[in-house]
Design a protein around this motif. Structure first.
Motif, PDB file in Angstrom:
ATOM      1  N   MET A 168       4.543  61.181   2.496  1.00 12.14           N
ATOM      2  CA  MET A 168       5.372  61.708   3.601  1.00 12.14           C
ATOM      3  C   MET A 168       5.187  60.380   4.512  1.00 12.14           C
ATOM      4  O   MET A 168       6.507  60.368   5.602  1.00 12.14           O
ATOM      5  CB  MET A 168       4.184  62.715   4.103  1.00 12.14           C
ATOM      6  N   LEU A 169       4.228  59.901   4.822  1.00 15.46           N
ATOM      7  CA  LEU A 169       4.503  58.691   6.145  1.00 15.46           C
ATOM      8  C   LEU A 169       5.960  58.031   5.660  1.00 15.46           C
ATOM      9  O   LEU A 169       6.070  57.105   6.382  1.00 15.46           O
ATOM     10  CB  LEU A 169       3.267  57.942   6.582  1.00 15.46           C
ATOM     11  N   ASN A 170       5.320  57.132   4.169  1.00 16.07           N
ATOM     12  CA  ASN A 170       6.209  56.549   3.242  1.00 16.07           C
ATOM     13  C   ASN A 170       7.881  56.478   3.487  1.00 16.07           C
ATOM     14  O   ASN A 170       8.999  56.567   4.035  1.00 16.07           O
ATOM     15  CB  ASN A 170       6.203  56.147   2.161  1.00 16.07           C
ATOM     16  N   GLY A 171       7.956  58.294   3.266  1.00 15.83           N
ATOM     17  CA  GLY A 171       9.244  58.745   3.726  1.00 15.83           C
ATOM     18  C   GLY A 171       9.998  58.948   5.252  1.00 15.83           C
ATOM     19  O   GLY A 171      11.089  58.958   4.969  1.00 15.83           O
ATOM     20  N   MET A 230      13.488  55.851   8.876  1.00 14.62           N
ATOM     21  CA  MET A 230      13.625  55.445  10.168  1.00 14.62           C
ATOM     22  C   MET A 230      14.536  54.200   9.525  1.00 14.62           C
ATOM     23  O   MET A 230      14.968  54.051  10.216  1.00 14.62           O
ATOM     24  CB  MET A 230      12.380  55.126  11.096  1.00 14.62           C
ATOM     25  N   HIS A 231      13.874  53.555   9.007  1.00 17.58           N
ATOM     26  CA  HIS A 231      14.413  52.064   8.244  1.00 17.58           C
ATOM     27  C   HIS A 231      16.086  52.659   7.856  1.00 17.58           C
ATOM     28  O   HIS A 231      16.938  51.288   8.016  1.00 17.58           O
ATOM     29  CB  HIS A 231      14.329  51.321   7.212  1.00 17.58           C
ATOM     30  N   GLY A 232      16.723  53.387   7.088  1.00 22.59           N
ATOM     31  CA  GLY A 232      17.814  53.657   6.611  1.00 22.59           C
ATOM     32  C   GLY A 232      18.310  54.592   7.772  1.00 22.59           C
ATOM     33  O   GLY A 232      19.610  53.758   8.227  1.00 22.59           O
ATOM     34  N   GLU A 233      17.852  54.797   9.386  1.00 22.31           N
ATOM     35  CA  GLU A 233      18.220  54.818  10.093  1.00 22.31           C
ATOM     36  C   GLU A 233      18.876  54.226  11.253  1.00 22.31           C
ATOM     37  O   GLU A 233      19.890  53.159  11.392  1.00 22.31           O
ATOM     38  CB  GLU A 233      17.606  55.740  10.820  1.00 22.31           C
TER      39      GLU A 233
END
Length: 82
Positions: A41-44, A49-52
């Motif tokens: 879940m944290l990885n997702g 966040m990185h994609g945003e």
């Protein structure tokens, strides 16, 4: 050890039952599973966040390109009017 000394197998099994090894293994497997789900879940979340962040970089770059284009058109129009 019992695999090299077959006579020790009953002792091994008795100690294993006394120490509740199967139950402890089951509890540890469950805990590891919960931690694995939490890490997934944290990885997702981090990937989101990185994609945003990358999307905002693209939006800013498009905005900068638009500003540069408007300035270029304005400068060219000013040169043609003189």
């Amino acid at each position: 050890i019992f695999w090299s000394e077959p006579t020790l197998q009953p002792l091994y099994m008795a100690i294993r039952e006394y120490l509740e090894i199967p139950q402890r293994v089951e509890i540890m497997n469950h805990r590891v599973s919960v931690i694995s789900d939490l890490l997934d879940m944290l990885n997702g979340h981090l990937n989101g966040m990185h994609g945003e962040f990358l999307e905002w970089i693209v939006i800013i770059l498009i905005g900068v390109e638009i500003v540069i284009g408007v300035v270029t058109i304005t400068v060219e129009a000013a040169k043609l009017s003189y």
